[in-house]
Design a protein around this motif. Sequence first.
Motif, PDB file in Angstrom:
ATOM      1  N   LYS A 177       0.976  -1.124  -0.379  1.00 22.52           N
ATOM      2  CA  LYS A 177      -0.032  -0.017   0.020  1.00 22.52           C
ATOM      3  C   LYS A 177       0.815   1.138  -0.039  1.00 22.52           C
ATOM      4  CE  LYS A 177      -4.080  -2.111   2.115  1.00 22.52           C
ATOM      5  NZ  LYS A 177      -5.072  -1.922   2.962  1.00 22.52           N
ATOM      6  N   LYS A 178       2.148   1.126   0.329  1.00 22.59           N
ATOM      7  CA  LYS A 178       2.938   2.197   0.678  1.00 22.59           C
ATOM      8  C   LYS A 178       3.717   2.373  -0.927  1.00 22.59           C
ATOM      9  CE  LYS A 178       3.930   2.132   5.257  1.00 22.59           C
ATOM     10  NZ  LYS A 178       5.062   1.878   6.326  1.00 22.59           N
ATOM     11  N   PHE A 205       0.006   3.181  -5.901  1.00 25.45           N
ATOM     12  CA  PHE A 205      -0.988   2.265  -5.395  1.00 25.45           C
ATOM     13  C   PHE A 205      -2.456   2.713  -5.267  1.00 25.45           C
ATOM     14  CE2 PHE A 205      -3.595   0.175  -2.164  1.00 25.45           C
ATOM     15  CZ  PHE A 205      -3.401  -1.258  -2.270  1.00 25.45           C
ATOM     16  N   ALA A 206      -2.820   3.917  -4.604  1.00 23.83           N
ATOM     17  CA  ALA A 206      -3.939   4.561  -4.431  1.00 23.83           C
ATOM     18  C   ALA A 206      -4.758   4.768  -5.746  1.00 23.83           C
ATOM     19  CB  ALA A 206      -4.085   5.578  -3.750  1.00 23.83           C
ATOM     20  N   ASP A 207      -3.954   5.230  -6.682  1.00 25.32           N
ATOM     21  CA  ASP A 207      -4.240   5.345  -8.170  1.00 25.32           C
ATOM     22  C   ASP A 207      -4.740   4.159  -9.049  1.00 25.32           C
ATOM     23  OD1 ASP A 207      -4.133   8.203  -7.699  1.00 25.32           O
ATOM     24  OD2 ASP A 207      -2.270   8.230  -8.315  1.00 25.32           O
ATOM     25  N   ASN A 208      -3.941   3.035  -8.628  1.00 22.09           N
ATOM     26  CA  ASN A 208      -4.255   1.897  -9.704  1.00 22.09           C
ATOM     27  C   ASN A 208      -4.825   0.713  -8.956  1.00 22.09           C
ATOM     28  OD1 ASN A 208      -2.600   2.843 -11.972  1.00 22.09           O
ATOM     29  ND2 ASN A 208      -1.183   3.255 -10.151  1.00 22.09           N
ATOM     30  N   VAL A 209      -5.260   0.686  -7.766  1.00 19.37           N
ATOM     31  CA  VAL A 209      -5.726  -0.652  -7.057  1.00 19.37           C
ATOM     32  C   VAL A 209      -6.940  -0.479  -6.581  1.00 19.37           C
ATOM     33  CG1 VAL A 209      -5.053  -2.199  -5.348  1.00 19.37           C
ATOM     34  CG2 VAL A 209      -3.323  -1.302  -6.539  1.00 19.37           C
ATOM     35  N   GLY A 210      -7.868  -1.222  -6.993  1.00 12.39           N
ATOM     36  CA  GLY A 210      -9.169  -1.407  -6.326  1.00 12.39           C
ATOM     37  C   GLY A 210      -9.399  -2.720  -5.745  1.00 12.39           C
ATOM     38  N   MET A 211      -8.402  -3.529  -5.925  1.00 11.12           N
ATOM     39  CA  MET A 211      -8.825  -4.894  -5.291  1.00 11.12           C
ATOM     40  C   MET A 211      -7.284  -5.665  -4.900  1.00 11.12           C
ATOM     41  SD  MET A 211     -10.701  -8.495  -6.670  1.00 11.12           S
ATOM     42  CE  MET A 211     -11.758  -8.713  -5.703  1.00 11.12           C
ATOM     43  N   PHE A 269      -1.240  -4.126 -10.946  1.00 17.29           N
ATOM     44  CA  PHE A 269      -0.344  -3.078 -10.394  1.00 17.29           C
ATOM     45  C   PHE A 269       0.858  -3.910  -9.947  1.00 17.29           C
ATOM     46  CE2 PHE A 269       1.162  -0.583  -6.751  1.00 17.29           C
ATOM     47  CZ  PHE A 269       1.537   0.447  -7.139  1.00 17.29           C
ATOM     48  N   LYS A 270       0.718  -4.796  -9.047  1.00 21.23           N
ATOM     49  CA  LYS A 270       1.758  -5.440  -8.556  1.00 21.23           C
ATOM     50  C   LYS A 270       1.342  -6.816  -8.372  1.00 21.23           C
ATOM     51  CE  LYS A 270       4.782  -2.306  -8.147  1.00 21.23           C
ATOM     52  NZ  LYS A 270       5.894  -1.991  -8.553  1.00 21.23           N
ATOM     53  N   ALA A 271       2.395  -7.992  -8.600  1.00 20.14           N
ATOM     54  CA  ALA A 271       2.185  -9.468  -7.968  1.00 20.14           C
ATOM     55  C   ALA A 271       3.262  -9.569  -7.102  1.00 20.14           C
ATOM     56  CB  ALA A 271       2.006 -10.322  -9.305  1.00 20.14           C
ATOM     57  N   ARG A 272       3.178 -10.534  -6.084  1.00 24.04           N
ATOM     58  CA  ARG A 272       4.086 -10.746  -5.348  1.00 24.04           C
ATOM     59  C   ARG A 272       4.009 -12.250  -4.791  1.00 24.04           C
ATOM     60  NH1 ARG A 272       6.161  -6.778  -6.558  1.00 24.04           N
ATOM     61  NH2 ARG A 272       6.462  -4.827  -5.342  1.00 24.04           N
ATOM     62  N   ALA A 273       5.261 -13.167  -4.751  1.00 20.98           N
ATOM     63  CA  ALA A 273       5.173 -14.352  -4.434  1.00 20.98           C
ATOM     64  C   ALA A 273       6.196 -14.623  -3.131  1.00 20.98           C
ATOM     65  CB  ALA A 273       5.494 -15.262  -5.555  1.00 20.98           C
ATOM     66  N   TYR A 274       5.873 -15.325  -2.110  1.00 16.43           N
ATOM     67  CA  TYR A 274       6.652 -15.967  -1.245  1.00 16.43           C
ATOM     68  C   TYR A 274       6.525 -17.302  -1.095  1.00 16.43           C
ATOM     69  CZ  TYR A 274       6.060 -11.175  -0.090  1.00 16.43           C
ATOM     70  OH  TYR A 274       6.148  -9.514  -0.363  1.00 16.43           O
ATOM     71  N   VAL A 276      -1.744 -10.417  -5.485  1.00 13.83           N
ATOM     72  CA  VAL A 276      -2.259  -9.835  -6.611  1.00 13.83           C
ATOM     73  C   VAL A 276      -2.853  -8.562  -6.513  1.00 13.83           C
ATOM     74  CG1 VAL A 276      -2.754  -9.883  -9.056  1.00 13.83           C
ATOM     75  CG2 VAL A 276      -2.155 -11.821  -8.245  1.00 13.83           C
ATOM     76  N   ALA A 277      -2.370  -7.235  -6.776  1.00 10.43           N
ATOM     77  CA  ALA A 277      -3.234  -6.272  -6.699  1.00 10.43           C
ATOM     78  C   ALA A 277      -3.355  -5.505  -7.870  1.00 10.43           C
ATOM     79  CB  ALA A 277      -2.365  -5.296  -5.760  1.00 10.43           C
ATOM     80  N   GLY A 278      -4.548  -5.262  -8.110  1.00 11.46           N
ATOM     81  CA  GLY A 278      -4.844  -4.469  -9.423  1.00 11.46           C
ATOM     82  C   GLY A 278      -6.195  -3.797  -9.470  1.00 11.46           C
ATOM     83  N   ASP A 279      -6.502  -3.193 -10.697  1.00  4.46           N
ATOM     84  CA  ASP A 279      -7.794  -2.276 -10.797  1.00  4.46           C
ATOM     85  C   ASP A 279      -8.988  -2.914 -10.566  1.00  4.46           C
ATOM     86  OD1 ASP A 279      -7.804  -3.752 -13.080  1.00  4.46           O
ATOM     87  OD2 ASP A 279      -7.881  -2.130 -14.494  1.00  4.46           O
ATOM     88  N   ILE A 280      -9.541  -3.827 -11.253  1.00  6.25           N
ATOM     89  CA  ILE A 280     -10.784  -4.401 -11.039  1.00  6.25           C
ATOM     90  C   ILE A 280     -10.856  -5.744 -10.942  1.00  6.25           C
ATOM     91  CG2 ILE A 280     -12.025  -2.442 -12.402  1.00  6.25           C
ATOM     92  CD1 ILE A 280     -11.962  -4.323 -14.956  1.00  6.25           C
TER      93      ILE A 280
END
Length: 120
Positions: free
Chosen positions: A11-12, A16-22, A67-72, A89-93
């Motif tokens: 979120k930092k 983020f705030a401009d591109n992520v809705g979920m 917007f971003k994808a992360r894996a651990y 996974v963070a993205g728009d819709i």
Amino acid sequence: MDINKALAALKKEPGFADNVGMVLVHNGIVRGWSRKDHSEVSAIEVTPDLDKIEEIRQEIEAYEGIFKARAYALSGRMQPGDDVLYLIVAGDIRENVKAALADFLDRVKAEAVSKKEIFA
């Protein structure tokens, strides 16, 4: 891995705030039974291919609306109840994020993680 810290860091990220809705999270956990015949599993040995996971992550991050994808991915011998894989996974819709997470999970499991079940 602390999922709350990972989400807070995401979120930092600039934009983020401009591109992520979920944001969707997969938290894979070691089951106490085998998928093929439900026999009891006492442990698993997991070997992730981290380079392949990174390759897949980059491809998923290039999907439309993502917007971003992360894996651990954890490795080694694990017991039922242990966390073994996190995907974020963070993205728009919704439609874009759900599809991206599904592809990410299916590809990582099929192409980049091997496991050996140890039976009780």
